[in-house]
Design a protein around this motif. Structure first.
Motif: not given
Lengths: 410, 410
Positions: A50-52, A117, A190, A236, B326-328, B330-332, B334-335, B342, B345, B358
Motif C-alpha cells: 500500500n502506498l499509504m 489510521i 483487511m 497500511t 477517512w483512514g480507510r 486513504a488506505c483504499a 493507497g492500494y 502519499p 493526499l 496526507g
C-alpha cells in the motif's frame, strides 16, 4: 517437524512481554508487545504494498535492508499511518526508547503499529508501554514457563478485532541438531491478497544469513499470507518479520542444502498454518473455505481465478447462507479476467460435484447443502486442461462482519 | 431537455407489457416483459464482459451486429446462464415464439434473462409469458395512458431484488423537431464496474443509424453504468440495449451535428440518472456515495482509485456505520495500484475537509459525522496536480445486503 508449545519464545534466546498502556482507551487488554533476542539476529520481512504504508513499515524496511536486529516492539490500537512527518518522528522516538531501555542501538529495533489510521500515536502511552514491556520481560535465564507466559502476553497484546490470540511453534531435526521456529500473529479484518491488516512475528534459533532469510520469508508469504482474504482490503501496516538468532547452535544454514530445505519446509508450514488461523478468525467469519483452481494455463492464472471467487461478496454471502449457489462461483470465475472455455468448467465442494461441462452436474441438493453446512470445506474449480493450479483461503461475509466494521472506531 | 412521464413507451411508436408467468414460483409479481417497436428500429447494446455470459447475451450481440430489431423480450427469475447448449436452444425458441406471435422474424427479437444462474429456463412458463405479454400489449393507436401503463408493467416485470421499478424519460428539442428517450432498468445486486446484474432497455423515437447508435451507447455506458458498484461482482447477464425507431420523424441524426450532440447529451443524462437510481436501490443500500478523484495523471488512473474506494468492503461498512473513518478511504486509495505521493493526499466529504497533505486536516468530528449521516454525499479525493478526474457511484454495505444475498435462492 513436530509442533511444540508456545510461540515466539519457543526458540532459544528469545524473550517477550505484553502490557496494557491504554493506547485505545476503550480496550482493557494488553496493547504493547516486545520481543527481544538475547543475541544479534538476522532480520527479514515482507511488507504491505500500500502506498499509504505507515511510518513504521518504512522504518522496518530499512532495518531489513541492514539485515540485523535485536528487538521488535509492536503496539495495537493505533496504526500510525497517514500521520505524516510527525508519525515518522514518533517511530524513531519509539525505537530510541526501546533501545535505551535495552542497551541497544535504535537501528536494532523494529517497530509495528496496528489499529486506527490517521490518528497521531499517543506518545505518552507508548512511552509507558515501552517501559512496561521492558520491566515485564523475563530474565534471560528464566524458566521455560515464564518465557512462554511472556510470549503469550505478546500474542494477546497485538490483537485488534481478533477473537483469539494466534501462537504456534515447531521443532525441526536437522543433521547438526534441532532448531525451532515460533510465530505470533494478528489479523482479522483487511485480510486481503498481498497481505492484510496483519502482523506476524516469527522467531527462530536457527542461524540463517539475512539474504537467504529474506528469500525464504518472501517464498513462504507467497504460499501463505498472500493467498488469503477476509475482505479485500490491503492495509497500511501489513508486516511479516522474522528474527533468526542462531542460538540453537546449528548452522548457518546454507541455501540449497538438505538442512536448509528441511528448515524452509517447516518455516513455510508455520506461515501457512498461521495464515489459515487468521482467516478462521477473520472478522465475523463462521466458515473457512479453501478455493482450489486447477487446469489453468499457469499457476498465476489459477490464482487470479481463485482470488476472484475468494473475494466475491456474492460468493462469500452464499458461504454464509450455506447456499450451494454455484452459479455465483462460476460467475466470479468468469469475470476474473483469465481466458477459459466456459463449456469446460467443472466444480466440486468437497466430495459433491456441482458442475460438469459448464452446466449443472447431477447431484442431490441435500448433499450439496450438507457440505456447505460444514465449518470448513473445499471449493474446487477446474477451468481446463492446463498445468496451472492455485489455492486461496477465504471466509464468509456475515452480519457480524458488518457490525464489527460499521462500529470499529467507537 | 425536459423530463417527461413514463419510460420505454414515452417515445412514439413503442408499446410494452409485463405479465406474471411464475418463472420464480415464490414471486408474486410480473416476471415477463415485452417491448415492441411499431416500426423497424436500429438496435445497439453493451454487454457483460463475463466469460460465463448467458446464452441470451450471445444472441443479442448477434442482433446488434445486424443492427436492426423490432422487439425485446425480458424475463426475470432465471438468468439462463451456465446452461450450455440447451440454454442457447431455449433462447432461439423464445425468440421464435415472440416472432411468431408478433408476425416478425426471430432475428428481429432481442432477449434478456436475469435471475438465478445455472438452472434451465422453465420453457412452459416462458411460453405462457410470451403469450401473456403479446395479449397484454396495448393497440398501436391506444391512448397515452394505456401505453404508459404497459411500460410500467414492463418496468416491474424485470425487477429481481429491486425494491422500486426504474423508469425515466426525457424530451429533447432539436432543430427539426422534438424527440424522446425512455428507459427502464433493473439492478440491485452484482452491480459492479463494467456493469452489473443489470438490464437497461432504452427506446427513442429519434432516427439514428446502428453504427452511431452503438458508439453512443458505449460512450454513455462508460460514464454511467461502468462507473458504479453495489458489490463488486460482474454478472452473466448485464445488458444495455437501445432501440431507435425514428417515429418522431426527426433525423436521421448525423454524428458530429449539433442535433446529434444535443441528443447524445440527453441520452447520456438518461443513462447516468438510471445508473444512479440503480445504486440508490442497490441491495441493502441505505446510502448513495459519489466518489470523485482528481489530480491524477489520467482519467483512467483517477477511475482506478475511485473504484478501489467504491468497492472496498471497509469503506462501504464505514459508510453504513456513518463513520468518517477517512483512514480507510486513504488506505483504499493507497492500494489501488496507481502511483501518487502519499504526502499530497487531500480529502473532503461534501463541505468538510478531512485530509490535507496526507494527514488529518483540522475539522470538527461532529461536522464530519453530520455529513456521513446524509443519505447522499460526495467523497472527494485529490491525489496530486494532474489533469485526470473520475467519478464512481457506490452504496454502503449493510446488514440488509448480507440478508438478501445469504437467502437469495430461497
Amino acid at each position: 517437524m513436530n509442533a511444540v508449545d508456545g510461540g515466539v519464545t519457543a526458540p532459544a534466546g528469545f524473550r517477550a512481554s505484553g502490557v496494557r498502556a491504554g493506547i485505545k482507551p476503550s480496550s482493557k487488554k494488553e496493547d504493547c508487545a516486545l520481543i527481544v533476542s538475547d543475541a544479534p539476529a538476522a532480520v527479514a520481512g515482507v511488507f504491505t504494498r500500500n502506498l499509504m504504508r505507515s511510518a513504521c513499515v518504512e522504518w522496518d524496511i530499512e532495518r531489513c535492508r541492514a539485515g540485523h536486529a535485536r528487538a521488535y516492539f509492536i503496539n495495537s490500537g493505533n496504526a500510525n499511518a497517514a500521520t505524516g512527518a510527525p508519525g515518522a518522528a514518533d517511530v524513531r522516538a519509539t525505537a530510541g526508547m526501546v533501545a535505551e531501555g535495552l542497551g541497544l542501538a535504535a537501528d536494532e529495533v523494529c517497530i509495528s503499529s496496528t489499529g486506527v489510521i490517521g490518528v497521531p500515536l499517543p506518545m505518552d502511552r507508548i512511552a509507558e508501554g515501552v517501559k512496561g514491556c521492558i520491566a515485564a520481560l523475563p530474565d534471560a535465564d528464566a524458566a521455560d514457563d515464564a518465557r512462554a507466559s511472556g510470549g503469550a502476553d505478546a500474542a494477546r497484546a497485538i490483537m485488534t478485532t481478533d477473537t483469539v490470540p494466534k501462537e504456534m511453534a515447531v521443532e525441526v531435526a536437522l543433521s547438526a541438531g534441532t532448531v525451532r521456529i515460533g510465530a505470533i500473529a494478528k489479523g482479522a479484518g483487511m485480510i486481503a491478497p498481498n497481505m492484510a491488516t496483519m502482523i506476524c512475528a516469527i522467531t527462530t534459533d536457527a542461524a540463517v544469513e539475512p539474504k537467504p532469510l529474506a528469500d525464504l520469508v518472501y517464498r513462504a508469504a507467497t504460499v501463505s499470507f498472500n493467498q488469503m482474504c477476509v475482505d479485500n482490503d490491503t492495509s497500511t501496516s501489513d508486516t511479516v518479520l522474522c528474527l533468526a538468532n542462531g542460538r540453537a547452535g546449528v548452522g548457518p544454514l546454507e541455501p540449497g542444502s538438505a538442512d536448509f530445505e528441511a528448515f524452509a519446509e517447516a518455516f513455510i508450514a508455520v506461515c501457512r498454518e498461521t495464515a489459515k488461523n487468521l482467516v478462521r478468525d477473520g472478522e465475523g467469519a463462521s466458515k473457512f473455505v479453501e478455493i482450489v483452481v486447477s487446469g489453468a494455463a499457469s499457476d498465476g492464472d489459477a490464482k487470479t481465478v481463485a482470488r476472484a471467487v475468494a473475494v466475491s461478496q456474492l460468493c462469500k454471502t452464499a458461504f454464509f447462507g450455506e447456499d450451494p449457489n454455484w452459479g455465483r462461483f462460476a460467475c466470479a470465475a468468469g469475470y476474473a479476467g483469465v481466458a477459459f472455455e466456459p463449456g469446460r468448467l467443472a466444480m466440486w465442494i468437497d466430495e459433491v460435484q456441482l458442475m460438469a461441462g459448464g452446466q449443472a452436474a447431477e447431484y442431490r441438493e441435500e448433499d450439496a447443502a450438507a457440505v456447505m453446512q460444514r465449518p470448513e470445506f473445499q471449493l474446487r474449480i477446474e477451468i481446463g486442461d492446463g498445468p496451472g493450479r492455485a489455492e486461496f483461503w477465504t471466509s464468509d461475509l456475515s452480519h457480524e462482519y458488518v457490525t464489527i466494521n460499521a462500529d470499529y472506531r467507537t
